[in-house]
Design an enzyme around this catalytic site. Sequence first.
Site, PDB file in Angstrom:
ATOM      1  N   VAL A 105       1.175  12.939  -1.317  1.00 51.88           N
ATOM      2  CA  VAL A 105       2.591  12.659  -1.079  1.00 51.88           C
ATOM      3  C   VAL A 105       3.393  14.014  -1.068  1.00 51.88           C
ATOM      4  CG1 VAL A 105       4.684  11.583  -2.073  1.00 51.88           C
ATOM      5  CG2 VAL A 105       2.429  10.447  -1.959  1.00 51.88           C
ATOM      6  N   ARG A 159       2.764  15.833   1.910  1.00 57.04           N
ATOM      7  CA  ARG A 159       3.853  15.019   3.224  1.00 57.04           C
ATOM      8  C   ARG A 159       4.897  15.371   3.198  1.00 57.04           C
ATOM      9  NH1 ARG A 159       6.574  13.429   6.298  1.00 57.04           N
ATOM     10  NH2 ARG A 159       6.612  11.668   7.666  1.00 57.04           N
ATOM     11  N   GLU A 160       5.632  15.420   2.109  1.00 61.16           N
ATOM     12  CA  GLU A 160       7.181  15.528   1.873  1.00 61.16           C
ATOM     13  C   GLU A 160       7.534  16.991   2.045  1.00 61.16           C
ATOM     14  OE1 GLU A 160       9.099  13.029   2.153  1.00 61.16           O
ATOM     15  OE2 GLU A 160       8.961  11.760   0.228  1.00 61.16           O
ATOM     16  N   SER A 161       6.917  17.943   1.483  1.00 60.43           N
ATOM     17  CA  SER A 161       7.613  19.432   1.622  1.00 60.43           C
ATOM     18  C   SER A 161       6.527  20.312   1.946  1.00 60.43           C
ATOM     19  CB  SER A 161       8.220  19.334   0.037  1.00 60.43           C
ATOM     20  OG  SER A 161       6.974  19.700  -0.809  1.00 60.43           O
TER      21      SER A 161
END
Length: 466
Positions: free
Chosen positions: A314, A317-319
């Site tokens: 996660v 994917r986010e940053s």
Amino acid sequence: MSWSCTWATKFRVAALAMLILGMTWQPMDAARLERDMVVVRVIVPAHERAEARLSPYGPGYEQELLAAFLDFTGREAAYRFMDDPNQALLALENGEADLAVGFSFALGQRRGPNNIDSPVQAGPVYATYTPAVIARGEEPDQEQGGNGWFTREPDAVACTDPALTESLSQGVGWENQFVQACQAMDLASALDGVEGEEFALAVVDEDGFRLWQPFYQELHVEAQGEEEVALRWFWRGDREILALQLDTFWADQEVQELAQELDERYFGFLPSEPNISELEHILATMTTEVDQYADVIAREAANNGMDPLLITAVIYRESRFRADARSHTGVRGLMQLTSSTASMLGVSDRLDPEQSIQGGSAYLRMIWDELEEFGLDPWERWCFTLAGYNQGPGNLRRAIRLAQNAGGEGKTWNELRQAYLRMNSGCRGREAVRFVDSVRYYYYILHGLVVLSRPEAQHLAALVQD
């Protein structure tokens, strides 16, 4: 998945249909009847397309289908493992087995149980895939097109299915003598051989290769076959009770739905065209960035009862593991929290890595807990949780209602995916689908790095220690 009625009820209905159609049972002795009712001798591929050790999503596509059949009939299985479908069919014809699960033949080939004298029957096609030629080095110039890349027969070829090589050979002009000399082996060994230059090429299932490609980045699809390959089950028709049960099983609509759900679970996250630069970036990030956050990720995963590799996926994917990441939508930090979500979770500084990981992990757990009332399968529940993380719990519940209003139960990711795509804010719905599939892909890669003990796995060691 739950069956709408017991296997015994369906079996009685099928038996009644046989009587109506004038079909009769052949007499059996007591020992054979007892064996025919309970034990089925099953040949399964020694290495599945979606190999169980690589996938964090379940025991394997074929294993789950077979488990459903055994549950459907109350049977037990005696297993035998092999990879060559020709040998599997020969074993069936010789009476050494009753059922072969998960083997393939090109749809147009005059092969398999087509002989009227053969006791082997073919079940329905439940999946198809494309054979592909895998090579090492630079990808071919696509403008050349077709199979023009092959100007001569390579010196050595590995193949996961001799039938695939024979099918492809017609398009590239290989001689039958060469085809017969191809060395059959499992997919991982074939890819190892091409990577180590033991083989010039490998002929494999393209979807199977896509699952392994993140770990073999020097390999690529050189060419694709023109003829699809079908996956079926094969069984002996003279095992009357078993044959009837198999016919009944595959005629069940819930089984067709299960096959679709399993295809989505094990292959649905794969990108249609893998981005090699992105794969390289993932591995580089695991090497250079994860160590500094590993202790926090492991702690928060334990606090919230989650897999630390999923939290890592996660974050990527986010940053992309940039602690100062900012978006035009207002989200901030490693786990891209909104100001309202951060406030609710007690996060005072979204750009502080430790607070971001703590808040993001707690938010995932909060959404997971809120889904308790829906009675979801754990894997489906995680897909729902990820969608809620991306688009918010409110939009998640709205998508569930849309799926239910469309006639479904709203309990599978397949249903929820379609619901998100139908939402009025279509762009946001598509973003939720892309987010879930991306995290699934990254999670799969991280899990594979650890299982295969790749060099990058040493940087994930602190996350996966018992």
